[in-house]
Design a protein around this motif. Structure first.
Motif, PDB file in Angstrom:
ATOM      1  N   ARG A   1       2.703  -1.576  -5.939  1.00 26.78           N
ATOM      2  CA  ARG A   1       3.014  -0.376  -5.400  1.00 26.78           C
ATOM      3  C   ARG A   1       3.294   0.560  -6.466  1.00 26.78           C
ATOM      4  O   ARG A   1       3.102   1.851  -6.742  1.00 26.78           O
ATOM      5  N   LYS A   2       4.060   0.200  -7.477  1.00 26.42           N
ATOM      6  CA  LYS A   2       4.606   0.651  -8.528  1.00 26.42           C
ATOM      7  C   LYS A   2       3.773   0.935  -9.674  1.00 26.42           C
ATOM      8  O   LYS A   2       3.623   1.891 -10.351  1.00 26.42           O
ATOM      9  N   TYR A   3       2.438   0.108  -9.686  1.00 27.72           N
ATOM     10  CA  TYR A   3       1.316   0.428 -10.950  1.00 27.72           C
ATOM     11  C   TYR A   3       0.081   0.499 -10.130  1.00 27.72           C
ATOM     12  O   TYR A   3      -0.822  -0.231 -10.137  1.00 27.72           O
ATOM     13  N   PRO A   4      -0.217   1.760  -9.388  1.00 27.15           N
ATOM     14  CA  PRO A   4      -1.354   1.926  -8.530  1.00 27.15           C
ATOM     15  C   PRO A   4      -2.780   1.681  -9.428  1.00 27.15           C
ATOM     16  O   PRO A   4      -3.730   1.622  -8.724  1.00 27.15           O
ATOM     17  N   SER A   5      -2.548   1.758 -10.672  1.00 20.70           N
ATOM     18  CA  SER A   5      -3.831   1.727 -11.528  1.00 20.70           C
ATOM     19  C   SER A   5      -4.281   0.264 -11.663  1.00 20.70           C
ATOM     20  O   SER A   5      -5.482   0.024 -12.254  1.00 20.70           O
TER      21      SER A   5
ATOM     22  N   SER B   1      -5.574  -4.194  -4.113  1.00 25.41           N
ATOM     23  CA  SER B   1      -4.260  -4.497  -4.924  1.00 25.41           C
ATOM     24  C   SER B   1      -3.131  -4.719  -3.869  1.00 25.41           C
ATOM     25  O   SER B   1      -3.285  -4.026  -2.785  1.00 25.41           O
ATOM     26  N   GLY B   2      -2.253  -5.605  -4.181  1.00 27.49           N
ATOM     27  CA  GLY B   2      -1.160  -5.673  -3.040  1.00 27.49           C
ATOM     28  C   GLY B   2      -1.477  -6.702  -2.179  1.00 27.49           C
ATOM     29  O   GLY B   2      -0.600  -7.063  -1.285  1.00 27.49           O
ATOM     30  N   GLY B   3      -2.582  -7.500  -2.367  1.00 24.10           N
ATOM     31  CA  GLY B   3      -3.081  -8.511  -1.297  1.00 24.10           C
ATOM     32  C   GLY B   3      -2.581  -9.834  -1.377  1.00 24.10           C
ATOM     33  O   GLY B   3      -2.163 -10.264  -2.478  1.00 24.10           O
ATOM     34  N   PHE B   4      -2.266 -10.486  -0.414  1.00 21.98           N
ATOM     35  CA  PHE B   4      -1.978 -12.034  -0.319  1.00 21.98           C
ATOM     36  C   PHE B   4      -3.211 -12.660   0.118  1.00 21.98           C
ATOM     37  O   PHE B   4      -3.891 -12.486   1.341  1.00 21.98           O
TER      38      PHE B   4
ATOM     39  N   ILE C   1      -0.170  -4.258 -20.524  1.00 22.69           N
ATOM     40  CA  ILE C   1      -1.226  -4.476 -19.640  1.00 22.69           C
ATOM     41  C   ILE C   1      -2.089  -3.194 -19.495  1.00 22.69           C
ATOM     42  O   ILE C   1      -1.803  -2.010 -19.548  1.00 22.69           O
ATOM     43  N   GLU C   2      -3.340  -3.565 -19.911  1.00 18.22           N
ATOM     44  CA  GLU C   2      -4.326  -2.325 -19.821  1.00 18.22           C
ATOM     45  C   GLU C   2      -4.133  -1.368 -18.604  1.00 18.22           C
ATOM     46  O   GLU C   2      -4.359  -1.949 -17.673  1.00 18.22           O
ATOM     47  N   LYS C   3      -4.001  -0.017 -19.101  1.00 19.01           N
ATOM     48  CA  LYS C   3      -3.539   0.698 -17.856  1.00 19.01           C
ATOM     49  C   LYS C   3      -4.655   1.011 -16.953  1.00 19.01           C
ATOM     50  O   LYS C   3      -4.264   1.385 -15.650  1.00 19.01           O
ATOM     51  N   ASP C   4      -5.879   1.086 -17.222  1.00 14.32           N
ATOM     52  CA  ASP C   4      -7.151   1.458 -16.494  1.00 14.32           C
ATOM     53  C   ASP C   4      -7.563   0.451 -15.424  1.00 14.32           C
ATOM     54  O   ASP C   4      -7.899   0.404 -14.438  1.00 14.32           O
ATOM     55  N   HIS C   5      -7.610  -0.728 -15.873  1.00 22.37           N
ATOM     56  CA  HIS C   5      -8.275  -2.014 -15.209  1.00 22.37           C
ATOM     57  C   HIS C   5      -7.335  -3.156 -15.355  1.00 22.37           C
ATOM     58  O   HIS C   5      -7.862  -4.480 -14.843  1.00 22.37           O
TER      59      HIS C   5
ATOM     60  N   MET D   1      -0.565  -3.041   1.109  1.00 21.63           N
ATOM     61  CA  MET D   1      -1.907  -3.160   0.310  1.00 21.63           C
ATOM     62  C   MET D   1      -2.512  -1.877  -0.008  1.00 21.63           C
ATOM     63  O   MET D   1      -2.839  -1.102   1.186  1.00 21.63           O
ATOM     64  N   SER D   2      -3.232  -1.744  -1.288  1.00 23.52           N
ATOM     65  CA  SER D   2      -3.895  -0.515  -1.298  1.00 23.52           C
ATOM     66  C   SER D   2      -5.278  -0.613  -1.709  1.00 23.52           C
ATOM     67  O   SER D   2      -5.664  -1.990  -2.275  1.00 23.52           O
ATOM     68  N   GLN D   3      -6.419   0.256  -1.713  1.00 21.32           N
ATOM     69  CA  GLN D   3      -7.478   0.026  -2.143  1.00 21.32           C
ATOM     70  C   GLN D   3      -7.932   1.395  -3.046  1.00 21.32           C
ATOM     71  O   GLN D   3      -7.935   2.138  -2.376  1.00 21.32           O
ATOM     72  N   ARG D   4      -8.251   1.074  -4.229  1.00 21.13           N
ATOM     73  CA  ARG D   4      -8.636   2.250  -5.081  1.00 21.13           C
ATOM     74  C   ARG D   4     -10.037   1.925  -5.504  1.00 21.13           C
ATOM     75  O   ARG D   4     -10.710   0.910  -5.214  1.00 21.13           O
TER      76      ARG D   4
END
Ligand code: NDP
Length: 284
Positions: free
Chosen positions: A214-218, A264-267, A134-138, A1-4
């Protein structure tokens, strides 16, 4: 899971949102909720594999009034490449982008291999085909997983470790799903430590969501369990499901349009499948 870094503005603009399998059940509840909770002037695509069932749902929702003018119907069978391509092109031409994809369509039942083809491979094909627009930024992807598909359901340690591997690729995940289908064909699924087919496919969708995050971090790409909801599928699990479709829509709608603090990447789930809360990130 990541956090931006979260942008407080990220969901204030009108969104183009698509919900698969939305002619009934939780998908219908998600669309109904989005008509009031998505930013105003958002366009919501209610899609279904069967045109008449989908159009009936749109007619019902339009009768409610309010923001139903934002509702657009389009046919979409998640297992049919041509059907997906048609809708990708339509959305690209009409809006230039998709902001939120909600992977809700799934089946349960007794045909294990079909379940893999619809729930895992169908969802994978929809993601692959829509990701370029899919919109790249959000942009966001929300996928309906299930508490039934928790990793703990997998008795076979090797399979469990592969599914939970933070470096798992789509190719390796698809190979695992194919191995499950082969084991079903050979009558070896339970001997080889697989749980029930529905759990395998929901775990496949959850692992897929993690890989894509993981592959699309934005993008914000999350998966959730809506709880135990009173739909045709929910009732087929035995007993009377305690939650309404509006309650089942709470977590996926939050993941689609609310501020997630960049997660992102959360369950996402509630502490119990009866709980009607807004969900939090949980151990898968
Ligand atoms: P329903 O069976 O009520 O609805 C499923 C929807 O998916 C229907 O609209 C169905 O269309 C559609 N669908 C099936 N196959 C396809 C396909 N090939 N292409 C497009 N659409 C398709 O299920 P729920 O509303 O209960 O479930 C919604 C999601 O929530 C699913 O992903 C499910 O796994 C998940 N979930 C549900 C729980 C519950 O308690 N209900 C618990 C945990 C997760 P049609 O009407 O044509 O069959």
């Amino acid at each position: 899971m990541s956090q931006r870094a979260a942008s407080p503005e990220e969901n204030m603009n009108p969104q183009v949102i698509l919900v698969t399998g939305a002619n009934k059940g939780i998908g219908y509840g998600i669309v109904r909720s989005l008509l009031t909770s998505a930013p105003s002037r958002s366009i919501i695509y209610l899609t279904s594999r069967d045109v008449s069932r989908g159009q009936k749902a749109v007619t019902e929702l339009s009768a409610i009034g309010g923001r139903s003018s934002n509702l657009v119907y389009h046919q979409l069978d998640i297992t049919d490449e041509q059907s997906i391509d048609t809708l990708v092109n339509k959305i690209r031409n009409a809006h230039g982008r998709l902001d939120v994809l909600i992977n809700n369509a799934s089946i349960a039942g007794t045909d294990n291999e079909l379940m893999v083809d619809v729930n895992y491979y169908g969802t994978l094909m929809v993601c692959k085909k829509f990701l370029p627009i899919i919109e790249k930024d959000h942009g966001r992807i929300v996928t309906m997983g299930s508490a039934i598909g928790h990793l703990a359901a997998f008795e076979n340690e090797e399979i469990r470790n592969q599914l939970g591997n933070p470096e798992l690729t789509v190719e390796q995940l698809s190979a695992l799903m194919d191995k499950y289908k082969a084991d079903c064909k050979d009558g070896k699924a339970s001997e080889n430590g697989w749980p029930m087919a529905y759990a395998v496919t929901k775990a496949g969708e959850t692992a897929l969501s993690g890989i894509l995050a993981r592959k699309y971090p934005s993008l914000l790409i999350n998966v959730c369990c809506p709880g135990w909801v009173n739909t045709e599928m929910g009732a087929s699990m035995g007993g009377k499901p305690p939650k309404t479709i509006d309650e089942g829509a709470i977590i996926p709608v939050r993941l689609a349009v609310s501020d997630l603090g960049g997660v992102s990447g959360g369950f996402w789930e509630n502490p119990s499948v009866m709980d009607t809360g807004v969900g939090s990130v949980s151990v898968w």
